[in-house]
Design a protein around this motif. Structure first.
Motif, mmCIF file in Angstrom:
data_model
loop_
_atom_site.group_PDB
_atom_site.id
_atom_site.type_symbol
_atom_site.label_atom_id
_atom_site.label_comp_id
_atom_site.label_asym_id
_atom_site.label_seq_id
_atom_site.Cartn_x
_atom_site.Cartn_y
_atom_site.Cartn_z
ATOM 1 N N GLU A 1 0.838 -1.205 0.000
ATOM 2 C CA GLU A 1 0.000 0.000 0.000
ATOM 3 C C GLU A 1 0.872 1.254 0.000
ATOM 4 O OE1 GLU A 1 -3.186 0.184 -0.534
ATOM 5 O OE2 GLU A 1 -3.528 -1.970 -0.455
ATOM 6 N N ALA A 2 1.977 1.216 0.739
ATOM 7 C CA ALA A 2 2.885 2.367 0.759
ATOM 8 C C ALA A 2 3.444 2.638 -0.634
ATOM 9 C CB ALA A 2 4.018 2.137 1.761
ATOM 10 N N TRP A 3 3.734 1.591 -1.380
ATOM 11 C CA TRP A 3 4.218 1.761 -2.751
ATOM 12 C C TRP A 3 3.110 2.338 -3.641
ATOM 13 C CZ3 TRP A 3 7.301 2.898 -6.344
ATOM 14 C CH2 TRP A 3 6.959 2.649 -7.683
ATOM 15 N N GLU A 4 1.933 1.716 -3.604
ATOM 16 C CA GLU A 4 0.856 2.137 -4.495
ATOM 17 C C GLU A 4 0.378 3.562 -4.208
ATOM 18 O OE1 GLU A 4 -2.199 -0.840 -4.181
ATOM 19 O OE2 GLU A 4 -0.936 -2.378 -5.102
ATOM 20 N N GLU A 5 0.260 3.901 -2.916
ATOM 21 C CA GLU A 5 -0.326 5.180 -2.530
ATOM 22 C C GLU A 5 0.694 6.306 -2.383
ATOM 23 O OE1 GLU A 5 -2.775 4.528 0.917
ATOM 24 O OE2 GLU A 5 -4.078 3.126 -0.159
ATOM 25 N N ALA A 6 1.938 5.977 -2.018
ATOM 26 C CA ALA A 6 2.936 7.014 -1.736
ATOM 27 C C ALA A 6 4.205 6.883 -2.571
ATOM 28 C CB ALA A 6 3.307 6.995 -0.252
ATOM 29 N N GLY A 7 4.361 5.782 -3.287
ATOM 30 C CA GLY A 7 5.544 5.614 -4.118
ATOM 31 C C GLY A 7 6.820 5.385 -3.347
ATOM 32 N N VAL A 8 6.708 4.788 -2.163
ATOM 33 C CA VAL A 8 7.904 4.555 -1.355
ATOM 34 C C VAL A 8 8.206 3.068 -1.250
ATOM 35 C CG1 VAL A 8 7.634 6.672 -0.018
ATOM 36 C CG2 VAL A 8 6.639 4.566 0.844
ATOM 37 N N GLU A 9 9.496 2.786 -1.123
ATOM 38 C CA GLU A 9 9.965 1.431 -0.876
ATOM 39 C C GLU A 9 10.971 1.512 0.260
ATOM 40 O OE1 GLU A 9 10.016 -1.124 -4.789
ATOM 41 O OE2 GLU A 9 11.137 0.741 -5.093
ATOM 42 N N GLY A 10 11.061 0.421 1.006
ATOM 43 C CA GLY A 10 11.997 0.419 2.113
ATOM 44 C C GLY A 10 11.929 -0.865 2.893
ATOM 45 N N VAL A 11 12.295 -0.776 4.160
ATOM 46 C CA VAL A 11 12.338 -1.932 5.047
ATOM 47 C C VAL A 11 11.158 -1.837 6.012
ATOM 48 C CG1 VAL A 11 13.702 -3.165 6.766
ATOM 49 C CG2 VAL A 11 14.849 -1.985 4.866
ATOM 50 N N VAL A 12 10.281 -2.841 5.948
ATOM 51 C CA VAL A 12 9.096 -2.845 6.803
ATOM 52 C C VAL A 12 9.341 -3.750 8.010
ATOM 53 C CG1 VAL A 12 7.911 -4.733 5.587
ATOM 54 C CG2 VAL A 12 6.575 -3.020 6.832
ATOM 55 N N SER A 13 8.876 -3.303 9.169
ATOM 56 C CA SER A 13 8.992 -4.101 10.386
ATOM 57 C C SER A 13 7.979 -5.233 10.348
ATOM 58 C CB SER A 13 8.717 -3.220 11.607
ATOM 59 O OG SER A 13 8.609 -4.026 12.764
ATOM 60 N N PRO A 14 8.361 -6.443 10.764
ATOM 61 C CA PRO A 14 7.407 -7.552 10.797
ATOM 62 C C PRO A 14 6.461 -7.486 11.997
ATOM 63 C CG PRO A 14 9.537 -8.294 11.558
ATOM 64 C CD PRO A 14 9.718 -6.864 11.105
ATOM 65 N N VAL A 15 6.700 -6.533 12.894
ATOM 66 C CA VAL A 15 5.891 -6.403 14.106
ATOM 67 C C VAL A 15 5.108 -5.096 14.065
ATOM 68 C CG1 VAL A 15 5.979 -6.273 16.624
ATOM 69 C CG2 VAL A 15 7.604 -7.720 15.405
ATOM 70 N N SER A 16 3.812 -5.195 14.318
ATOM 71 C CA SER A 16 2.976 -3.994 14.336
ATOM 72 C C SER A 16 3.408 -3.066 15.463
ATOM 73 C CB SER A 16 1.511 -4.393 14.536
ATOM 74 O OG SER A 16 0.698 -3.259 14.742
ATOM 75 N N ILE A 17 3.414 -1.761 15.184
ATOM 76 C CA ILE A 17 3.755 -0.781 16.217
ATOM 77 C C ILE A 17 2.521 -0.317 16.967
ATOM 78 C CG2 ILE A 17 5.841 -0.006 15.038
ATOM 79 C CD1 ILE A 17 4.185 2.507 14.169
ATOM 80 N N GLY A 18 1.352 -0.779 16.561
ATOM 81 C CA GLY A 18 0.093 -0.411 17.212
ATOM 82 C C GLY A 18 -1.030 -0.362 16.201
ATOM 83 N N GLY A 19 -2.106 0.262 16.607
ATOM 84 C CA GLY A 19 -3.255 0.323 15.723
ATOM 85 C C GLY A 19 -4.163 1.490 16.070
#
Length: 156
Positions: free
Chosen positions: A68-86
């Motif tokens: 979603e970050a790629w499609e909506e914001a055009g960003v790529e990077g390293v995603v954490s496998p653990v949620s930081i919250g909600g």
């Protein structure tokens, strides 16, 4: 509502507006003055949000958030496998249909920002200091997540 044994009551009868799950990415980078958070505008109202979307069959939640970050914001990077919250919010699906959503948020350290990406014509994107980003989003729990965000390597 139907009356009868619990096994005869469908989920829709039990709760006509069940909460829907989404996955979001808190996109960040280290700037000259410290951590910066990327916000994008929503397509319908133009308010500031984070990239988020629906679950994808066979895709881990953190990877769905990264997509979603790629499609909506055009960003790529390293995603954490653990949620930081909600956080929760109400999503307008149609002019007369609103559903409650719960978003699990994953940190994504941005390594690259593309000039061309799928939703570039529909959204704006901008970097903010966390306190400023938190003041711009509508959802109080998302604002709290942004204010309190510190990448794992930067805690302490």
């Amino acid at each position: 509502m139907k009356m009868g044994r619990p096994s005869e009551i469908s989920a829709q009868d039990a709760d006509p507006t069940p909460t829907r799950r989404q996955y979001g990415a808190l996109c960040w980078r280290k700037g000259e003055a410290g951590i910066e958070v990327l916000l994008i505008t929503s397509r319908d109202t133009g308010r500031w949000i984070i990239p988020k979307g629906w679950p994808m069959t066979g895709v881990k939640p953190e990877n769905a958030a990264a997509r979603e970050a790629w499609e909506e914001a055009g960003v790529e990077g390293v995603v954490s496998p653990v949620s930081i919250g909600g956080y929760g919010y109400l999503k307008d699906l149609e002019p007369t249909v609103v559903v409650p959503c719960t978003v699990s948020v994953y940190g994504l350290r941005v390594k690259d920002m593309a000039k061309k990406f799928p939703e570039r014509a529909e959204r704006q994107r901008q970097w903010f200091r966390p306190d400023e980003a938190a003041s711009l989003v509508r959802e109080p729990d998302l604002a709290a997540l942004i204010r309190g965000f510190a990448p794992l390597g930067d805690r302490g």
